[in-house]
Design a protein around this motif. Sequence first.
Motif, PDB file in Angstrom:
ATOM      1  N   ALA A 142      -2.773  44.422 -47.514  1.00  0.00           N
ATOM      2  CA  ALA A 142      -3.287  43.890 -48.650  1.00  0.00           C
ATOM      3  C   ALA A 142      -2.348  42.805 -49.380  1.00  0.00           C
ATOM      4  O   ALA A 142      -2.474  41.988 -50.052  1.00  0.00           O
ATOM      5  N   LEU A 143      -1.075  43.244 -49.262  1.00  0.00           N
ATOM      6  CA  LEU A 143       0.174  42.381 -49.830  1.00  0.00           C
ATOM      7  C   LEU A 143       0.071  41.289 -49.035  1.00  0.00           C
ATOM      8  O   LEU A 143       0.168  39.942 -49.790  1.00  0.00           O
ATOM      9  N   LEU A 144       0.367  41.222 -47.551  1.00  0.00           N
ATOM     10  CA  LEU A 144       0.232  39.974 -46.977  1.00  0.00           C
ATOM     11  C   LEU A 144      -1.190  39.018 -47.202  1.00  0.00           C
ATOM     12  O   LEU A 144      -0.941  37.834 -47.132  1.00  0.00           O
ATOM     13  N   ALA A 145      -2.411  39.717 -47.627  1.00  0.00           N
ATOM     14  CA  ALA A 145      -3.541  38.846 -47.755  1.00  0.00           C
ATOM     15  C   ALA A 145      -3.383  38.121 -48.975  1.00  0.00           C
ATOM     16  O   ALA A 145      -3.464  36.871 -49.315  1.00  0.00           O
ATOM     17  N   GLY A 146      -2.531  38.796 -50.115  1.00  0.00           N
ATOM     18  CA  GLY A 146      -2.455  38.087 -51.350  1.00  0.00           C
ATOM     19  C   GLY A 146      -1.339  37.027 -51.299  1.00  0.00           C
ATOM     20  O   GLY A 146      -1.326  36.044 -51.863  1.00  0.00           O
ATOM     21  N   LEU A 147      -0.195  36.933 -50.413  1.00  0.00           N
ATOM     22  CA  LEU A 147       0.786  35.928 -50.083  1.00  0.00           C
ATOM     23  C   LEU A 147       0.167  35.062 -49.290  1.00  0.00           C
ATOM     24  O   LEU A 147       0.292  33.856 -49.664  1.00  0.00           O
ATOM     25  N   LEU A 148      -1.000  35.333 -48.376  1.00  0.00           N
ATOM     26  CA  LEU A 148      -1.773  34.338 -47.726  1.00  0.00           C
ATOM     27  C   LEU A 148      -2.390  33.213 -48.844  1.00  0.00           C
ATOM     28  O   LEU A 148      -2.472  32.073 -48.627  1.00  0.00           O
ATOM     29  N   VAL A 149      -3.252  34.016 -49.640  1.00  0.00           N
ATOM     30  CA  VAL A 149      -3.922  33.263 -50.684  1.00  0.00           C
ATOM     31  C   VAL A 149      -2.893  32.529 -51.642  1.00  0.00           C
ATOM     32  O   VAL A 149      -2.999  31.290 -51.941  1.00  0.00           O
ATOM     33  N   LYS A 150      -1.668  32.824 -51.829  1.00  0.00           N
ATOM     34  CA  LYS A 150      -0.662  32.291 -52.435  1.00  0.00           C
ATOM     35  C   LYS A 150      -0.090  30.955 -51.842  1.00  0.00           C
ATOM     36  O   LYS A 150      -0.340  29.656 -52.359  1.00  0.00           O
ATOM     37  N   THR A 151       0.029  31.215 -50.582  1.00  0.00           N
ATOM     38  CA  THR A 151       0.217  29.873 -49.532  1.00  0.00           C
ATOM     39  C   THR A 151      -0.854  28.829 -49.744  1.00  0.00           C
ATOM     40  O   THR A 151      -0.551  27.707 -49.760  1.00  0.00           O
ATOM     41  N   VAL A 152      -2.243  29.195 -49.574  1.00  0.00           N
ATOM     42  CA  VAL A 152      -3.236  28.234 -49.666  1.00  0.00           C
ATOM     43  C   VAL A 152      -3.423  27.596 -51.053  1.00  0.00           C
ATOM     44  O   VAL A 152      -3.424  26.431 -51.080  1.00  0.00           O
ATOM     45  N   THR A 153      -3.485  28.571 -52.059  1.00  0.00           N
ATOM     46  CA  THR A 153      -3.623  28.000 -53.547  1.00  0.00           C
ATOM     47  C   THR A 153      -2.642  27.511 -54.353  1.00  0.00           C
ATOM     48  O   THR A 153      -2.880  26.855 -55.282  1.00  0.00           O
ATOM     49  N   HIS A 154      -1.242  27.768 -53.873  1.00  0.00           N
ATOM     50  CA  HIS A 154      -0.161  27.816 -54.584  1.00  0.00           C
ATOM     51  C   HIS A 154      -0.316  28.286 -56.078  1.00  0.00           C
ATOM     52  O   HIS A 154       0.103  28.125 -56.957  1.00  0.00           O
ATOM     53  N   SER A 155      -1.122  29.414 -56.347  1.00  0.00           N
ATOM     54  CA  SER A 155      -1.267  30.091 -57.413  1.00  0.00           C
ATOM     55  C   SER A 155      -1.008  31.528 -57.432  1.00  0.00           C
ATOM     56  O   SER A 155      -1.627  32.276 -56.379  1.00  0.00           O
ATOM     57  N   TRP A 156      -0.334  32.110 -58.065  1.00  0.00           N
ATOM     58  CA  TRP A 156       0.087  33.583 -58.195  1.00  0.00           C
ATOM     59  C   TRP A 156      -1.023  34.259 -58.927  1.00  0.00           C
ATOM     60  O   TRP A 156      -1.219  35.491 -58.550  1.00  0.00           O
ATOM     61  N   ARG A 157      -1.754  33.529 -59.664  1.00  0.00           N
ATOM     62  CA  ARG A 157      -3.060  34.363 -60.367  1.00  0.00           C
ATOM     63  C   ARG A 157      -4.158  34.683 -59.015  1.00  0.00           C
ATOM     64  O   ARG A 157      -4.463  35.608 -59.090  1.00  0.00           O
ATOM     65  N   TRP A 158      -4.207  33.780 -58.388  1.00  0.00           N
ATOM     66  CA  TRP A 158      -5.229  33.890 -57.154  1.00  0.00           C
ATOM     67  C   TRP A 158      -4.541  35.146 -56.383  1.00  0.00           C
ATOM     68  O   TRP A 158      -5.312  35.859 -55.800  1.00  0.00           O
ATOM     69  N   ALA A 159      -3.568  35.010 -56.100  1.00  0.00           N
ATOM     70  CA  ALA A 159      -2.667  35.870 -55.237  1.00  0.00           C
ATOM     71  C   ALA A 159      -2.799  37.326 -55.646  1.00  0.00           C
ATOM     72  O   ALA A 159      -3.217  38.380 -54.950  1.00  0.00           O
ATOM     73  N   ALA A 160      -2.654  37.361 -57.107  1.00  0.00           N
ATOM     74  CA  ALA A 160      -2.661  38.841 -57.529  1.00  0.00           C
ATOM     75  C   ALA A 160      -4.175  39.281 -57.537  1.00  0.00           C
ATOM     76  O   ALA A 160      -4.203  40.396 -57.157  1.00  0.00           O
TER      77      ALA A 160
END
Length: 316
Positions: free
Chosen positions: A98-116
């Motif tokens: 789940a944590l890595l999925a959040g980091l993947l979303v951060k990598t794609v969107t450059h947004s910590w909000r989407w990652a959270a």
Amino acid sequence: MIKRWVIWGLFALLSVAVLISSLGTAFQTLPLNPDMAEMALIYQGVIHHGWRFPFTWRFTQDNQILSLLPFTLIYYALASVSGASIIIQGWLIFVVNALLAGLLVKTVTHSWRWAALSWLLSLLASPMAIGQPGILAYPVTHNSVWAFGLLGIIGLIRYLSDRPNWALPLILMCVAVGTISDPWFEAAFTVPVLLIAWKAPRWFQTDKTTRRTLVKSLIITYIAGRITYFGLELLHMVPGQGLGIASFPEMFQHIKLLAQGVGVLVQLYPLPKNNYIWSIWVIYFISLCSIIILALRQIEWVGFTMQRSSCVPNRS
């Protein structure tokens, strides 16, 4: 400043809540089965029979040698073997993914909000999706390897976008672990990465040198991994691989299972059986589609911005 602290405090509170909720789900998935307890049995074998014991163990096709064994030996040395520690082992893998999925979303969107948001939604997945088939059984087989799959995807995106020094070694490390630890990793990760590298000049505006370096490195790493797997097979530590192309009926069945699995994950399956639940289901489906469209537009906008910034000449 106060608003930021309030948001982070709320996020921390929600994270603790969903972690407790998912852990509670894990402890509701009893009884244990041999697949969940395999690493605990190997640890006990090492303790009682020495370090030669793993070479006498007949691993399954998802052999977990590099993806899980080194970590669980340390884990059980610290936590000891019990029913609770076996369950928590699977839950920890679920949390890491789940944590890595959040980091993947951060990598794609450059947004910590989407990652959270991704982190919270991953931990709040349907209990049917994270129950015995998910949080305990498969995380100690396929999902332990897929922690490396998620890491590899993060490294691939960064390598094709801004090429940090750590990206390519991370991809190759993940390919090596997956090739030795799980035969399905080849079809699920290595082959798609090769396809992406082949199309990289068109999809990601990368130069030929970047693409060739990635392709050559992937092929060399995969061959080295297959040679290592063959050596372990000669030591009777891993089973022989009898993998092949599935028949068309099997492919359709797998597609059906994939659709059902995704539906369970996002709570769209099984389908409701009365009109009241159907109305809620329709509202949820429309809301989910709207969120997906917004997310895709965000990703498209980020990609367009990256492409424009790469085309702007450096004036310094």
